[in-house]
Structure formats: structure tokens, C-alpha cells
Design a protein around this motif. Sequence first.
Motif, mmCIF file in Angstrom:
data_model
loop_
_atom_site.group_PDB
_atom_site.id
_atom_site.type_symbol
_atom_site.label_atom_id
_atom_site.label_comp_id
_atom_site.label_asym_id
_atom_site.label_seq_id
_atom_site.Cartn_x
_atom_site.Cartn_y
_atom_site.Cartn_z
ATOM 1 N N SER A 1 2.079 29.461 -36.789
ATOM 2 C CA SER A 1 2.231 30.606 -37.752
ATOM 3 C C SER A 1 1.544 31.674 -37.259
ATOM 4 C CB SER A 1 1.301 29.877 -39.093
ATOM 5 O OG SER A 1 0.023 29.350 -38.625
ATOM 6 N N LEU B 1 4.132 34.260 -42.002
ATOM 7 C CA LEU B 1 2.990 34.133 -42.707
ATOM 8 C C LEU B 1 1.852 35.111 -42.314
ATOM 9 C CD1 LEU B 1 1.619 32.115 -44.929
ATOM 10 C CD2 LEU B 1 1.073 30.713 -43.028
ATOM 11 N N SER C 1 -1.139 35.251 -44.328
ATOM 12 C CA SER C 1 -2.534 34.864 -44.510
ATOM 13 C C SER C 1 -3.377 34.534 -43.524
ATOM 14 C CB SER C 1 -2.323 33.755 -45.643
ATOM 15 O OG SER C 1 -3.522 33.055 -45.872
ATOM 16 N N ARG D 1 -4.518 27.649 -46.803
ATOM 17 C CA ARG D 1 -2.916 28.057 -46.985
ATOM 18 C C ARG D 1 -2.094 28.060 -45.528
ATOM 19 N NH1 ARG D 1 1.018 30.348 -49.488
ATOM 20 N NH2 ARG D 1 2.101 32.230 -48.645
ATOM 21 N N HIS E 1 1.019 25.471 -46.358
ATOM 22 C CA HIS E 1 1.853 26.203 -46.706
ATOM 23 C C HIS E 1 3.280 25.740 -46.560
ATOM 24 C CE1 HIS E 1 2.582 27.581 -42.467
ATOM 25 N NE2 HIS E 1 3.711 27.936 -42.772
ATOM 26 N N ARG F 1 6.421 24.770 -49.357
ATOM 27 C CA ARG F 1 7.767 25.241 -49.244
ATOM 28 C C ARG F 1 8.361 23.973 -49.472
ATOM 29 N NH1 ARG F 1 9.386 30.013 -47.138
ATOM 30 N NH2 ARG F 1 10.967 28.654 -45.896
#
Length: 270
Positions: free
Chosen positions: A114, A233, A235, A240, A244, A248
Amino acid sequence: MRLALQHPWILFVMLTLVAAEMTWRRRSALGYDGRAAAASLGVALGQTVFRPLTGILLGMILFALADVAPLHFPAEDWRTWVAGFFAVEFAYYWFHRCSHTVRWMWATHAVHHSSPEFVLPSAIRLGWTEFFSLGWVFFAALVLVGFPPLVVVTLLGVNLIYQFPLHTEAVGRLGPLEWLFNTPSHHRAHHGSEPEFLDCNFGGVLIVWDRMFGTFRAEPVNRRLRYGLVHELRSRNPVRIALHEWGRMLGDMRRAKGAGAKLKVALGRP
């Protein structure tokens, strides 16, 4: 990360490398996203809560499997460790490959991919839900084959520690070593989010399985890769980041009609 905390000298080396990389990037044109690095640290701190619980559960499972295994290779025999190294590497390759190609497993592994910046702290950005994603089954199989839990867990820990310094742009290609070992160059390609670099270079210490099974991709020579997730992403919230992809996936499963369609979402490609 747990192995590093148990051996302070490993943690010291890791922190020294992080500081050196930060200095190098800030003196170059690459820059350094301190907030993203802090988010990776936040995810790692969350692991200090979840990893011990996971470790207890997996320890119980592995020792139970060892009790019913038809064979028992002696941990005091050096040949067990040599064979175990290649067995763990082989299991890691398939675990890692499935973590990219089975969405239920990707929900945990997506955390590691991420970060849009490829730096050493991203190596410790690992999911909290590894027990539920079932990737441990690949290594439990080695215990059933006859390898002692101690051998499997120790060699897997070495595998993961080896991969920490691979998460950097500070090291270029390493010549002949590139043919046998996973290197920063190979791992940069693995973390690339461009279509031609998705699902490649799954090896831990070795890169030979990727060459054998057709999943090897060489890093491009004259340009940098784009890192992070295909669905970016941004964030910096560790919770999160850690959850995340589960959100999803579960949302897609909820919208799917019928049990078969829901299962197809969970076991299909990300």
C-alpha cells in the motif's frame, strides 16, 4: 519484526539502515515521505498486539500437526536445516504467489503493497490478519511432511529478515547475484503497480523459483517504477491501511448474488 525485537542488534541494524536511507533520499532528488514512514511504523506497532496472538494459535496448530506427522526429521541434523531452507523457500514462493492471486489472501497482503514510496519502513508494513487469510497453511504442510516446527519457524524468520533491506532504491543491480538471489532490483519490480509488473518475483531469499515457473520480471533499466496499489490508497491511518482491502472485498461479496458468486469473489483474483 518480532525476531528483530527479540534480538536488539537486528533492530539496531534496521534502524541504522533506515536513517542512512532517509539521509540519502533527502540529499537526492527522491525526497522522503515521513508521514508514510510513520504510517508504516503505526502498522508495525499494531502487529505487536496481533502477532503474539497469531503466534500462540499457530504454535498450537504446528505442534499438533507435528504429533501426527508420519515422519520426523531431526532438528539436530544439519541436513534437516539445509533441506528445510529449500523447502521453506519453495513454500514461501507459492504462499506469496497465492497472496497476489487469491483475493482472500490478498486482503492481508495488500497492506504490504500500500505504500506509494519504496523505502525500508515499507518492509514492516505487514497485515494484521494473517491468521484469517490462511497463508500459514503452506508452512504447516512442511510440518506434516516431517520438518520440526522450530526449523520451519526459524527459517521463515530468516527469510523475512533477509527481505528487509530489499525494500530500497538506494541499491542498484548486483551483477551475477541477480541470477540466484532476490535483490533490491528484483523486489522493486515486484512492488511495481504498472500492469506489466503485477504478479512477479515472488521469491524470498531465492529468485530461482520465479525463473523456473515463469513469474520473473527484470526491473526496467532507464526509468523508475510506480509503486503502491493499482487502486491507490493515500491514507496515513494505520487501521485503514490494515483493513481497507478486507472492506473492499467484503463489500463486493455482499453485493454478489448467491453463495457461488460470493465464493468466486473471495477466491478469485484481486
